[in-house]
Write an enzyme that holds these catalytic residues in place. Structure first.
Site, PDB file in Angstrom:
ATOM      1  N   GLY A  41       0.832  -1.198   0.000  1.00  0.00           N
ATOM      2  CA  GLY A  41       0.000   0.000   0.000  1.00  0.00           C
ATOM      3  C   GLY A  41       0.862   1.240   0.000  1.00  0.00           C
ATOM      4  N   CYS A  83       6.094  -0.168   7.342  1.00  0.00           N
ATOM      5  CA  CYS A  83       5.709   0.970   6.508  1.00  0.00           C
ATOM      6  C   CYS A  83       6.859   1.273   5.557  1.00  0.00           C
ATOM      7  CB  CYS A  83       5.429   2.176   7.402  1.00  0.00           C
ATOM      8  SG  CYS A  83       5.007   3.679   6.485  1.00  0.00           S
ATOM      9  N   HIS A 130      -4.140   1.778   7.448  1.00  0.00           N
ATOM     10  CA  HIS A 130      -2.798   2.368   7.461  1.00  0.00           C
ATOM     11  C   HIS A 130      -2.696   3.503   6.432  1.00  0.00           C
ATOM     12  CE1 HIS A 130       1.786   1.623   7.705  1.00  0.00           C
ATOM     13  NE2 HIS A 130       1.665   2.467   6.702  1.00  0.00           N
ATOM     14  N   HIS A 134      -2.306   7.654   6.786  1.00  0.00           N
ATOM     15  CA  HIS A 134      -1.272   8.496   6.164  1.00  0.00           C
ATOM     16  C   HIS A 134      -1.895   9.792   5.641  1.00  0.00           C
ATOM     17  CE1 HIS A 134       2.562   6.488   6.240  1.00  0.00           C
ATOM     18  NE2 HIS A 134       2.114   5.380   5.672  1.00  0.00           N
TER      19      HIS A 134
HETATM   20 ZN    ZN Z   1       2.992   3.553   5.570  1.00  0.00          ZN
END
Ligand code: ZN
Length: 196
Positions: A41, A83, A130, A134
């Site tokens: 992602g 991440c 997630h 962001h």
């Molecule tokens: Zn991330």
């Protein structure tokens, strides 16, 4: 080029008025995501575009333009998360077990739930949370699951005085004498402990 500066990642992204512009950014994000090889992602502000677009690619590539979570389960679960902006970090986060999302480029609502036999459902559900985070300027560290530090039972020196109790009576004695009483199960260490 994926942004790793926390201050830039804390920027709240602007909504888009044009789906076409969102789709262009989405295509760019999917291309960047493919190049990372391991990513599932990416949010626009991770590549320096402060617009509300993110992509998720768990089961199939998905672009979300102006996404928002409209429903979330109270129930949460703990998930090991990483991440692309913090490549060396792996943390445990707390995420909602299920969410409902609306996005301008999807008709109706999109439901995601980790409550499934397919682990990919959990990945997708966490990934969507997630990425939307962001866009709101949150990183996974804002969702970190923090465990109370485990306090190991104190170990006592043989000549250290301890307080033991059987519920009615309290005695103070050296630990070496108290130990067999505690082990017999009749007595236990009292919360109060004196060091003399
Ligand atoms: Zn991330």
């Amino acid at each position: 080029m994926i942004i790793t500066e926390v201050s830039k990642l804390q920027t709240i992204c602007e909504s888009l008025s044009s789906i076409e512009e969102g789709e262009e950014i989405g295509a760019q994000l999917l291309k960047e995501l493919t190049e990372t090889k391991s990513g599932i992602g990416l949010a626009a502000n991770q590549i320096g575009i402060n617009k509300r677009v993110c992509v998720v690619n768990v089961k199939e590539p998905m672009v979300l333009i102006n996404p928002k979570i409209v429903e979330k389960s109270e129930e949460q679960f703990i998930f090991p998360e990483g991440c692309l902006s913090f490549p060396d970090k792996k943390i445990r986060t707390q995420r909602h077990v299920s969410i409902v999302v609306e996005a301008d480029n999807h008709e109706g609502q999109l439901s995601f739930s980790a409550d499934s036999d397919d682990i990919n459902d959990a990945f997708e559900c966490v990934c969507v949370q997630h990425e939307i985070d962001h866009l709101d300027g949150f990183t996974m560290f804002d969702r970190q699951y923090i465990v109370e530090p485990y306090r190991a039972p104190k170990s006592y020196g043989r000549n250290e005085k301890v307080t033991i109790t059987d519920g009615d009576e309290t005695k103070i004695m050296k630990y070496k004498k108290a130990q067999p009483l505690i082990e017999s199960g009749a007595w236990e260490l009292s919360e109060i402990q004196i060091n003399v």
